[in-house]
Write a protein that holds these residues in place. Structure first.
Motif, mmCIF file in Angstrom:
data_model
loop_
_atom_site.group_PDB
_atom_site.id
_atom_site.type_symbol
_atom_site.label_atom_id
_atom_site.label_comp_id
_atom_site.label_asym_id
_atom_site.label_seq_id
_atom_site.Cartn_x
_atom_site.Cartn_y
_atom_site.Cartn_z
ATOM 1 N N LEU A 141 20.713 34.555 80.114
ATOM 2 C CA LEU A 141 21.036 33.609 79.233
ATOM 3 C C LEU A 141 20.266 33.898 77.707
ATOM 4 C CD1 LEU A 141 21.485 30.527 81.486
ATOM 5 C CD2 LEU A 141 23.284 32.019 80.270
ATOM 6 N N ILE A 142 19.014 34.222 77.966
ATOM 7 C CA ILE A 142 18.243 34.513 76.751
ATOM 8 C C ILE A 142 18.604 35.426 76.101
ATOM 9 C CG2 ILE A 142 15.899 35.260 75.905
ATOM 10 C CD1 ILE A 142 14.642 33.587 78.332
ATOM 11 N N GLY A 143 19.153 36.725 76.508
ATOM 12 C CA GLY A 143 19.582 37.857 75.896
ATOM 13 C C GLY A 143 20.908 37.515 75.326
ATOM 14 N N VAL A 144 21.819 36.452 76.001
ATOM 15 C CA VAL A 144 22.907 36.025 75.199
ATOM 16 C C VAL A 144 22.723 35.328 73.903
ATOM 17 C CG1 VAL A 144 24.728 34.568 75.264
ATOM 18 C CG2 VAL A 144 24.276 35.761 77.259
ATOM 19 N N ALA A 145 21.694 34.557 73.890
ATOM 20 C CA ALA A 145 21.445 33.737 72.693
ATOM 21 C C ALA A 145 20.660 34.739 71.650
ATOM 22 C CB ALA A 145 20.046 32.773 73.036
ATOM 23 N N ALA A 146 19.884 35.710 71.901
ATOM 24 C CA ALA A 146 19.453 36.704 71.122
ATOM 25 C C ALA A 146 20.460 37.376 70.422
ATOM 26 C CB ALA A 146 18.405 37.695 71.679
ATOM 27 N N VAL A 147 21.470 37.776 71.178
ATOM 28 C CA VAL A 147 22.652 38.947 70.680
ATOM 29 C C VAL A 147 23.263 38.045 69.865
ATOM 30 C CG1 VAL A 147 24.780 39.677 71.364
ATOM 31 C CG2 VAL A 147 22.743 40.280 72.691
ATOM 32 N N LEU A 148 23.610 36.604 70.145
ATOM 33 C CA LEU A 148 24.393 35.683 69.001
ATOM 34 C C LEU A 148 23.719 35.674 67.805
ATOM 35 C CD1 LEU A 148 25.483 32.648 71.397
ATOM 36 C CD2 LEU A 148 27.031 34.161 70.165
ATOM 37 N N CYS A 149 22.571 35.529 67.864
ATOM 38 C CA CYS A 149 21.567 35.612 66.518
ATOM 39 C C CYS A 149 22.069 36.969 65.816
ATOM 40 C CB CYS A 149 20.277 35.372 66.578
ATOM 41 S SG CYS A 149 19.590 33.839 67.490
ATOM 42 N N LEU A 150 21.981 38.080 66.365
ATOM 43 C CA LEU A 150 22.229 39.260 65.723
ATOM 44 C C LEU A 150 23.665 39.686 65.146
ATOM 45 C CD1 LEU A 150 19.812 41.728 68.014
ATOM 46 C CD2 LEU A 150 19.333 40.372 65.851
ATOM 47 N N VAL A 151 24.609 38.990 66.068
ATOM 48 C CA VAL A 151 25.784 39.211 65.798
ATOM 49 C C VAL A 151 26.247 38.320 64.371
ATOM 50 C CG1 VAL A 151 28.340 38.718 66.310
ATOM 51 C CG2 VAL A 151 26.674 39.759 67.862
ATOM 52 N N SER A 152 25.752 37.290 64.379
ATOM 53 C CA SER A 152 25.848 36.285 63.093
ATOM 54 C C SER A 152 25.164 36.818 62.003
ATOM 55 C CB SER A 152 24.995 35.031 63.362
ATOM 56 O OG SER A 152 25.768 34.199 64.626
ATOM 57 N N MET A 350 15.725 36.796 58.821
ATOM 58 C CA MET A 350 15.759 35.655 59.412
ATOM 59 C C MET A 350 16.774 36.055 60.663
ATOM 60 S SD MET A 350 14.690 32.759 58.014
ATOM 61 C CE MET A 350 13.776 32.361 56.610
ATOM 62 N N GLY A 351 17.603 36.746 60.630
ATOM 63 C CA GLY A 351 18.219 37.161 61.911
ATOM 64 C C GLY A 351 17.568 37.760 63.028
ATOM 65 N N VAL A 352 16.725 38.603 62.645
ATOM 66 C CA VAL A 352 16.009 39.424 63.803
ATOM 67 C C VAL A 352 14.989 38.367 64.326
ATOM 68 C CG1 VAL A 352 14.507 41.175 64.295
ATOM 69 C CG2 VAL A 352 16.334 41.484 62.930
ATOM 70 N N ALA A 353 14.062 37.495 63.357
ATOM 71 C CA ALA A 353 13.248 36.578 63.757
ATOM 72 C C ALA A 353 13.987 35.471 64.456
ATOM 73 C CB ALA A 353 12.463 36.081 62.372
ATOM 74 N N SER A 354 15.205 35.059 64.310
ATOM 75 C CA SER A 354 15.932 34.268 65.065
ATOM 76 C C SER A 354 16.011 34.833 66.472
ATOM 77 C CB SER A 354 17.048 33.781 64.520
ATOM 78 O OG SER A 354 16.623 33.116 63.281
ATOM 79 N N ALA A 355 16.300 35.975 66.764
ATOM 80 C CA ALA A 355 16.564 36.555 67.991
ATOM 81 C C ALA A 355 15.365 36.656 69.096
ATOM 82 C CB ALA A 355 17.189 37.919 67.765
ATOM 83 N N VAL A 356 14.074 36.733 68.216
ATOM 84 C CA VAL A 356 12.899 36.860 68.658
ATOM 85 C C VAL A 356 12.570 35.227 69.215
ATOM 86 C CG1 VAL A 356 10.396 37.145 68.664
ATOM 87 C CG2 VAL A 356 12.188 38.750 67.577
#
Length: 463
Positions: A141-152, A350-356
């Motif tokens: 689930l954490i991986g899903v959240a991070a991927v969403l940030c990167l896709v956005s 911002m996108g990469v930092a959000s994924a972290v």
């Protein structure tokens, strides 16, 4: 009070296109406001107040948001440039004095709060992903959240007109889902269940006010985003009208929808069951329509959550850009795409930092966000429109709040109440962040010989 050059005024600087109209501005705010918040925080609010009296917190949160929205409306109409509060604080309090420090601190907290805000939406969204796919592990689930940030981030890497079309379509889906949920509750509403107040629910004591403060903080988080358009001010058409109108309209619309959502759920499900739910709206629709209804609404909520991630990331990516375009931040953040005219480096950061930041717990994300934003931004803006009224008039005020200064004073009182009823650890974290940011600013100012270390200019004798 002279204004510093805005990005459009700098030599050789290509300004972003003003392509966002009223409906685009409204959808930008609404998507930021709705997101995943109300679909995951209703149980938290009920638990904080210990029953349906939590509705008081939602009403108070909406009222504070409206008062604060009038502050944003004034500032956004007067200074319609990308960057939002970064621009407002600097010009209100003096670009060569205290305003420079306040703007730097705002930028400092944005680099932290921006990614945390995006991550909160992504992490909250996974509650409903786990409803649809219960076999997903916590790590997945954490991986899903991070991927969403990167896709956005990837989807935002394009011309603002394309971004506007995507946000408007997503807004229609969000409003449609909320309408379906609320109407479903209306047809199964039981007043006795909705207003099943426990004994002593309205007894005024320390616990009541502490719970009300927590519930109001949650409501503010859910309503937050009504001024997202201000971060995109430089890309809004007819900003003197569209910025104030979109802010006020979004607050009123979303406040009514949230109160309707709460009443629909409370009138259908016993509130003690709601408190124990992690995907409350999916459980609510499951009770009415079975597993299929729960899955469908969970999917719609995930779309709403993604839409929030999308526009929050869009707004925050413009703040470092605005600072860098003025030479007040690292130069690479001022980069614009040669064809699309949108910030590139700022967006990617911002996108990469959000994924972290998706590694942080959701409850911590929410409380830290509100406390830090209040200390660095919201309260300072309320003070600014009151004590620096003369400077604001010199800039120009195409929109003025009614009953000035009452809305600003009420908003400020609300922010103080929310912070003082928060957990000490989060207040302490905000104070530490403020102190570290101030120290960094003073070190840089000392090295550059700027305020408060500027060397006074000595006039020659007889000049």
């Amino acid at each position: 009070m002279s204004a510093s050059p805005q990005p459009a005024d700098l030599p050789g600087r290509v300004a972003p296109d003003r392509a966002i109209g009223f409906w685009g501005a409204l959808s930008t705010n609404i998507l930021n406001m709705v997101g995943i918040g109300p679909f995951i925080t209703i149980p938290l609010a009920l638990g904080a107040m210990g029953g349906p009296q939590a509705l008081l917190g939602w009403v108070l949160g909406a009222f504070i948001s409206l008062c604060d929205g009038l502050v944003w409306a004034e500032l956004g109409a007067a200074m319609p440039d990308s960057g939002g509060s970064y621009v407002y604080l600097k010009r209100l309090f003096g670009e060569r004095g205290l305003g420079n420090m306040l703007a730097f601190l705002l930028l400092w907290q944005t680099l932290v709060n921006g990614p945390l805000n995006v991550a909160a939406g992504a992490v909250g969204l996974t509650n409903y992903a786990s409803y649809i796919f219960p076999s997903l592990s916590h790590g997945a689930l954490i991986g899903v959240a991070a991927v969403l940030c990167l896709v956005s981030t990837a989807l935002l890497y394009r011309d603002i007109r394309s971004v506007q079309r995507i946000s408007q379509v997503t807004t229609l889906i969000v409003i449609g889902a909320l309408a379906w949920i609320i109407l479903s509750g209306v047809f199964h509403f039981h007043a006795a269940r909705a207003f099943d107040f426990p004994p002593g629910a309205f007894t005024l004591h320390t616990g009541f006010f502490a719970g009300l403060g927590t519930t109001t903080l949650i409501a503010i988080y859910d309503c937050g985003g009504y001024a997202n358009v201000c971060r995109l001010g430089g890309e809004v058409k007819n900003p003197q009208r569209n910025i104030p109108n979109s802010i006020i309209a979004s607050i009123i619309l979303i406040a009514l929808l949230y109160i309707g959502l709460n009443l629909s759920i409370l009138g259908t499900m016993p509130w003690r069951e709601v408190v124990a739910s992690k995907a409350v709206v999916a459980d609510f629709m499951h009770a009415l329509y079975g597993r299929t209804g729960g899955v469908i609404v969970a999917g719609l909520i995930m779309i709403a959550g993604w839409g929030s991630i999308y526009v929050v990331l869009l707004g925050y990516s413009r703040v470092p850009y605005a600072a860098a375009a003025e030479g007040r931040f690292f130069k690479p953040f001022a980069a614009l795409h040669p064809k699309g005219h949108f910030p590139t480096v700022s967006l990617v950061f911002m996108g990469v930092a959000s994924a972290v930041c998706c590694l942080v717990r959701l409850d911590a994300l929410i409380e830290v966000l509100i406390v830090i934003q209040t200390l660095f931004q919201y309260s300072v803006q309320c003070i600014g429109v009151i004590v620096r009224r003369k400077a604001l008039k010199e800039i120009g005020m195409p929109y003025r709040m009614p009953l000035f200064p009452l809305p600003a004073l009420l908003a400020l009182a609300g922010w103080i109440y929310i912070v003082t009823t928060s957990k000490l650890i989060y207040i302490g974290l905000g104070v530490v962040l403020f102190a570290v940011g101030s120290l960094i600013f003073l070190l840089l100012a000392h090295r550059r010989k700027e305020w408060p270390f500027a060397v006074p200019i000595v006039q020659p004798a007889g000049a």
